[in-house]
Design a protein around this motif. Structure first.
Motif, PDB file in Angstrom:
ATOM      1  N   GLY A   1      29.386  -4.456 -11.448  1.00 32.46           N
ATOM      2  CA  GLY A   1      29.225  -3.196 -11.967  1.00 32.46           C
ATOM      3  C   GLY A   1      28.463  -2.155 -10.785  1.00 32.46           C
ATOM      4  O   GLY A   1      28.272  -2.721  -9.964  1.00 32.46           O
ATOM      5  N   TYR A   2      28.361  -1.065 -11.253  1.00 34.19           N
ATOM      6  CA  TYR A   2      28.036   0.002 -10.291  1.00 34.19           C
ATOM      7  C   TYR A   2      26.778   0.551 -11.316  1.00 34.19           C
ATOM      8  O   TYR A   2      26.898   1.104 -12.188  1.00 34.19           O
ATOM      9  N   GLY A   3      25.637   0.528 -10.656  1.00 36.01           N
ATOM     10  CA  GLY A   3      24.440   1.275 -11.152  1.00 36.01           C
ATOM     11  C   GLY A   3      23.530   1.723 -10.107  1.00 36.01           C
ATOM     12  O   GLY A   3      23.624   1.328  -9.079  1.00 36.01           O
ATOM     13  N   MET A   4      22.585   2.501 -10.517  1.00 33.54           N
ATOM     14  CA  MET A   4      21.694   2.902  -9.545  1.00 33.54           C
ATOM     15  C   MET A   4      20.453   3.253 -10.464  1.00 33.54           C
ATOM     16  O   MET A   4      20.313   3.207 -11.583  1.00 33.54           O
ATOM     17  N   THR A   5      19.250   3.480  -9.544  1.00 39.02           N
ATOM     18  CA  THR A   5      17.999   4.036 -10.309  1.00 39.02           C
ATOM     19  C   THR A   5      18.007   5.163 -11.237  1.00 39.02           C
ATOM     20  O   THR A   5      17.606   5.077 -12.305  1.00 39.02           O
ATOM     21  N   GLU A   6      19.053   6.063 -10.806  1.00 38.67           N
ATOM     22  CA  GLU A   6      19.422   7.206 -11.636  1.00 38.67           C
ATOM     23  C   GLU A   6      20.043   6.996 -12.828  1.00 38.67           C
ATOM     24  O   GLU A   6      19.873   7.772 -13.893  1.00 38.67           O
ATOM     25  N   VAL A   7      20.876   6.249 -12.656  1.00 37.50           N
ATOM     26  CA  VAL A   7      21.899   5.659 -13.970  1.00 37.50           C
ATOM     27  C   VAL A   7      21.990   4.143 -13.896  1.00 37.50           C
ATOM     28  O   VAL A   7      22.782   3.723 -13.106  1.00 37.50           O
ATOM     29  N   PRO A   8      21.275   3.624 -14.867  1.00 36.18           N
ATOM     30  CA  PRO A   8      21.226   1.994 -14.607  1.00 36.18           C
ATOM     31  C   PRO A   8      22.494   1.315 -14.872  1.00 36.18           C
ATOM     32  O   PRO A   8      22.525   0.186 -14.331  1.00 36.18           O
ATOM     33  N   MET A   9      23.529   1.861 -15.519  1.00 36.92           N
ATOM     34  CA  MET A   9      24.854   1.355 -15.518  1.00 36.92           C
ATOM     35  C   MET A   9      25.776   2.382 -15.738  1.00 36.92           C
ATOM     36  O   MET A   9      25.794   3.216 -16.631  1.00 36.92           O
TER      37      MET A   9
ATOM     38  N   ASP B   1       0.950  -1.117   0.101  1.00 36.12           N
ATOM     39  CA  ASP B   1      -0.047   0.018   0.001  1.00 36.12           C
ATOM     40  C   ASP B   1       0.724   1.250   0.028  1.00 36.12           C
ATOM     41  O   ASP B   1       0.532   2.277  -0.864  1.00 36.12           O
ATOM     42  N   ARG B   2       1.579   1.190   0.835  1.00 30.68           N
ATOM     43  CA  ARG B   2       2.663   2.498   1.071  1.00 30.68           C
ATOM     44  C   ARG B   2       3.252   3.132  -0.266  1.00 30.68           C
ATOM     45  O   ARG B   2       3.082   3.944  -0.751  1.00 30.68           O
ATOM     46  N   GLU B   3       4.132   2.177  -0.879  1.00 29.93           N
ATOM     47  CA  GLU B   3       4.806   2.473  -2.085  1.00 29.93           C
ATOM     48  C   GLU B   3       3.959   2.490  -3.250  1.00 29.93           C
ATOM     49  O   GLU B   3       4.071   3.520  -4.065  1.00 29.93           O
ATOM     50  N   VAL B   4       2.746   1.721  -3.105  1.00 27.94           N
ATOM     51  CA  VAL B   4       2.035   1.639  -4.382  1.00 27.94           C
ATOM     52  C   VAL B   4       1.359   3.033  -4.613  1.00 27.94           C
ATOM     53  O   VAL B   4       0.978   3.455  -5.625  1.00 27.94           O
ATOM     54  N   SER B   5       0.683   3.430  -3.384  1.00 21.90           N
ATOM     55  CA  SER B   5      -0.088   4.515  -3.370  1.00 21.90           C
ATOM     56  C   SER B   5       0.420   5.728  -3.806  1.00 21.90           C
ATOM     57  O   SER B   5      -0.024   6.600  -4.442  1.00 21.90           O
ATOM     58  N   PHE B   6       1.750   5.733  -3.161  1.00 22.32           N
ATOM     59  CA  PHE B   6       2.643   6.856  -3.655  1.00 22.32           C
ATOM     60  C   PHE B   6       2.781   7.071  -5.083  1.00 22.32           C
ATOM     61  O   PHE B   6       2.976   8.093  -5.508  1.00 22.32           O
ATOM     62  N   ALA B   7       3.178   6.023  -5.722  1.00 25.47           N
ATOM     63  CA  ALA B   7       3.699   5.824  -6.905  1.00 25.47           C
ATOM     64  C   ALA B   7       2.164   6.554  -8.050  1.00 25.47           C
ATOM     65  O   ALA B   7       2.383   6.965  -8.970  1.00 25.47           O
TER      66      ALA B   7
ATOM     67  N   PRO C   1      13.029  -8.818 -10.639  1.00 22.32           N
ATOM     68  CA  PRO C   1      11.999  -8.349 -11.081  1.00 22.32           C
ATOM     69  C   PRO C   1      12.236  -7.520 -12.309  1.00 22.32           C
ATOM     70  O   PRO C   1      13.170  -6.495 -12.243  1.00 22.32           O
ATOM     71  N   PHE C   2      11.194  -7.961 -13.283  1.00 26.44           N
ATOM     72  CA  PHE C   2      11.529  -6.856 -14.878  1.00 26.44           C
ATOM     73  C   PHE C   2      11.235  -5.527 -14.370  1.00 26.44           C
ATOM     74  O   PHE C   2      11.665  -4.512 -15.009  1.00 26.44           O
ATOM     75  N   ALA C   3      10.503  -5.296 -13.526  1.00 24.82           N
ATOM     76  CA  ALA C   3      10.066  -3.812 -13.053  1.00 24.82           C
ATOM     77  C   ALA C   3      11.115  -3.161 -12.479  1.00 24.82           C
ATOM     78  O   ALA C   3      11.193  -2.054 -12.351  1.00 24.82           O
ATOM     79  N   HIS C   4      12.362  -3.547 -11.960  1.00 20.95           N
ATOM     80  CA  HIS C   4      13.503  -2.934 -11.640  1.00 20.95           C
ATOM     81  C   HIS C   4      14.206  -2.286 -12.718  1.00 20.95           C
ATOM     82  O   HIS C   4      13.869  -2.810 -13.942  1.00 20.95           O
TER      83      HIS C   4
ATOM     84  N   TRP D   1      11.188   4.088  -9.522  1.00 23.92           N
ATOM     85  CA  TRP D   1      11.184   4.627  -8.124  1.00 23.92           C
ATOM     86  C   TRP D   1      12.396   3.989  -7.341  1.00 23.92           C
ATOM     87  O   TRP D   1      12.484   2.715  -7.368  1.00 23.92           O
ATOM     88  N   THR D   2      12.803   4.940  -6.609  1.00 22.81           N
ATOM     89  CA  THR D   2      13.764   4.489  -5.763  1.00 22.81           C
ATOM     90  C   THR D   2      13.205   3.798  -4.507  1.00 22.81           C
ATOM     91  O   THR D   2      12.071   3.816  -4.503  1.00 22.81           O
ATOM     92  N   SER D   3      14.149   3.052  -3.860  1.00 27.37           N
ATOM     93  CA  SER D   3      13.518   2.072  -2.660  1.00 27.37           C
ATOM     94  C   SER D   3      12.845   2.952  -1.713  1.00 27.37           C
ATOM     95  O   SER D   3      11.701   2.366  -1.082  1.00 27.37           O
ATOM     96  N   GLY D   4      12.977   4.096  -1.208  1.00 22.23           N
ATOM     97  CA  GLY D   4      12.361   4.667  -0.234  1.00 22.23           C
ATOM     98  C   GLY D   4      12.569   4.245   1.089  1.00 22.23           C
ATOM     99  O   GLY D   4      11.538   3.955   1.788  1.00 22.23           O
ATOM    100  N   THR D   5      13.526   3.550   1.244  1.00 23.08           N
ATOM    101  CA  THR D   5      13.734   3.110   2.635  1.00 23.08           C
ATOM    102  C   THR D   5      13.762   3.667   3.899  1.00 23.08           C
ATOM    103  O   THR D   5      13.360   3.192   4.938  1.00 23.08           O
ATOM    104  N   THR D   6      13.949   5.059   3.665  1.00 17.50           N
ATOM    105  CA  THR D   6      14.195   5.933   4.907  1.00 17.50           C
ATOM    106  C   THR D   6      13.139   6.702   4.605  1.00 17.50           C
ATOM    107  O   THR D   6      13.059   7.833   5.666  1.00 17.50           O
ATOM    108  N   SER D   7      12.481   7.235   3.314  1.00 17.44           N
ATOM    109  CA  SER D   7      11.723   8.455   3.371  1.00 17.44           C
ATOM    110  C   SER D   7      10.810   7.961   2.277  1.00 17.44           C
ATOM    111  O   SER D   7      10.821   6.829   1.632  1.00 17.44           O
TER     112      SER D   7
END
Length: 512
Positions: free
Chosen positions: A311-319, A98-104, A213-216, A171-177
């Protein structure tokens, strides 16, 4: 990268890349799942029919479509069909609730929401309707697990020609916010996938695997690689070992991985019978998404007999960077690889001033694979020169390899001295009673923060004492002021469901 792959990498849009690959190798397989095989030609044809079906439901260029679906052939078809229309899609990890999905849904203003119905005992359709009822403009809910909309492609408008428009919200993981919506374009995702493909030296004879997850953000990253080189991947709706090994072996997978946790799981299975290869066809493990202890790298290569590139990647820069199979063993074990042409990495001090090679500082990035910022345009992302500010700490070697040494928020400040959690974690992985480790800083009235080591044990080992752990770390050369003052032993470290990253915020909450 081959000349063909290089030419395909210049495609302006995702759909153009799909069309060009389908024209080159229409009969080659691309998606393998259970007993199903889809060729590149069939992929293009099916995507156009699904796009027409979605168009008939009201999806138009620019429509925002959220989808929360497991890794299935149908999920790939839906995502690629949306690229054919030119819709804006926002994938949501299927384990989010609920929390993450409703936010998205709220932040993206999604007009449509595709869900799998009841999946793994959870009713996603009921959640979708429940959350939608609280929105000013409820999205239309579609079930898209094994049945997709279908229509005549003649109704479709021309495919999008502009690959620089933001059409992806991850969406970033949102683990602390609250999570952050990251804006990507077709070109930024193609650039990221091209980096991965170039570094791994893959060929059309390879067989890949998508066990995450392909959604990643790794989903389109991997898909681009398939389209550039024309080889297939096995899809895993649910990944668990040893159960998944049957599919790896049946399809002759040559390239597997996902993240550090996947390497550890494969290694654990290999150790059950060291006399025979776990997956006879496997030649390469590759991944990213979380730090890789050097000892784990050496153990995989030694015991599994395969190469491991990280490798090194993140949601903002996949690779961002990727280890290459022809790198030295030392660079593969202790760095995240090198960036491709076009990716600028700047190491800076606290004020943004560039630092020389070999000096730790904050990692900042600029290049085509970098996102366009955040959905909330008020969220800062870039410095004054257009470099993405990552919050990661590391240094560049003279060879161009990037070594990450931590995150700014992962630095423990004990009595005014900086302590790197990653340095201690890498040493802990050498201890025979440690399967995995997370080092955190906890509030302390005398020290400011104290160093706490939380470890996960291999099966059948006795839990070590704090004195044993600190004695081991001293023997490994760790400075006394960095030694843990608290030790916690868990059966399993808390992890997320995407790439199995350790959730340190949960450890801080538990042991503070």
């Amino acid at each position: 990268m081959t000349d063909t792959a290089h030419a395909l990498g210049a495609s302006r849009t995702f759909w153009e890349l799909i069309e060009r690959r389908a024209a080159l190798t229409p009969e080659r397989p691309v998606l393998l799942q259970d007993d199903r095989t889809l060729t590149f030609g069939e992929l293009r044809e099916r995507c156009e029919r699904v796009a027409a079906g979605l168009y008939g439901l009201g999806v138009r260029p620019g429509s925002v479509v959220a989808w929360q679906l497991p890794t299935r052939v149908e999920t790939v078809l839906l995502s690629f069909a949306l690229t054919r229309i030119g819709a804006v899609q926002t994938p949501v990890i299927p384990f989010y609730r609920d929390r993450e999905v409703s936010f998205a849904l709220r932040e993206s203003k999604a007009g449509f929401f595709a869900v799998p119905g009841t999946w793994r005992g959870f009713d996603h359709t009921a959640m979708a309707h429940r959350l939608s009822a609280g929105l000013p403009r409820p999205p239309r809910v579609l079930e898209a697990y094994d049945t997709l909309p279908d229509g005549d492609p003649a109704v479709l408008p021309p495919p999008p020609a502009d690959g620089t428009a933001p059409r992806w919200i991850y969406w970033t993981s949102g683990t602390t916010s609250d999570p952050k919506g990251v804006l990507h374009t077709d070109r930024s995702l193609i650039a990221g996938g091209s980096c991965l493909a170039h570094a791994l030296h893959l060929t059309p004879r390879d067989v890949g695997s998508i066990a995450f997850p392909f959604a990643h953000i790794g989903g389109p990253d991997y898909a681009v690689m398939l389209l550039l080189y024309g080889f297939p991947a096995v899809l895993f709706e649910q990944f668990a070992l040893p159960g998944a090994l049957t599919e790896y072996r049946r399809h002759g997978v040559t390239v597997a991985g996902g993240s550090t946790a996947f390497y550890s799981m494969f290694l654990t299975e290999q150790r059950k019978d060291p006399t025979r290869p776990l997956i006879p066809s496997l030649r390469l493990l590759a991944g990213g998404g979380a730090p890789k202890p050097p000892e784990l790298h050496h153990a995989v290569v030694r015991e599994m007999g395969v190469r491991l590139t990280h490798g090194y990647g993140m949601t903002e820069v996949p690779m961002i960077t990727m280890g290459s199979p022809d790198d030295t063993a030392e660079n593969l074990a202790t760095t995240e690889g090198r960036p491709p042409a076009g990716m600028e990495i700047r190491i800076t001090d606290g004020e943004g001033k560039a630092l020389p090679h070999g000096t730790d500082g904050e990692v900042r990035l600029r290049g085509e694979a970098v996102c366009q910022g955040y959905l909330d345009r008020g969220t800062p992302a870039f410095d004054s020169e257009g470099f993405l500010v990552t919050g990661d700490i590391g240094h560049l070697r003279e060879t161009g390899h990037l070594a990450l040494t931590g995150r700014i928020k992962d630095i423990i400040i004990r009595k005014g001295e900086n302590v790197s959690a990653k340095e201690i974690e890498d040493l802990l992985h050498r201890h025979p009673a440690v399967a995995d480790a997370a080092v955190i800083g906890l509030p302390d009235p005398e020290r400011g923060e104290r160093v706490c080591a939380v470890i996960e044990q291999p099966a059948g080992t006795a839990p070590p004492t704090l004195a044993e752990i600190t004695g081991f770390l001293r023997a490994e050369g760790l400075s006394p002021h960095k030694l843990p003052e608290q030790l916690e032993v868990l059966e399993a470290l808390p992890r997320n469901e995407a790439l199995r990253k350790v959730l340190k915020y949960k450890l801080r909450e538990r042991f503070a």
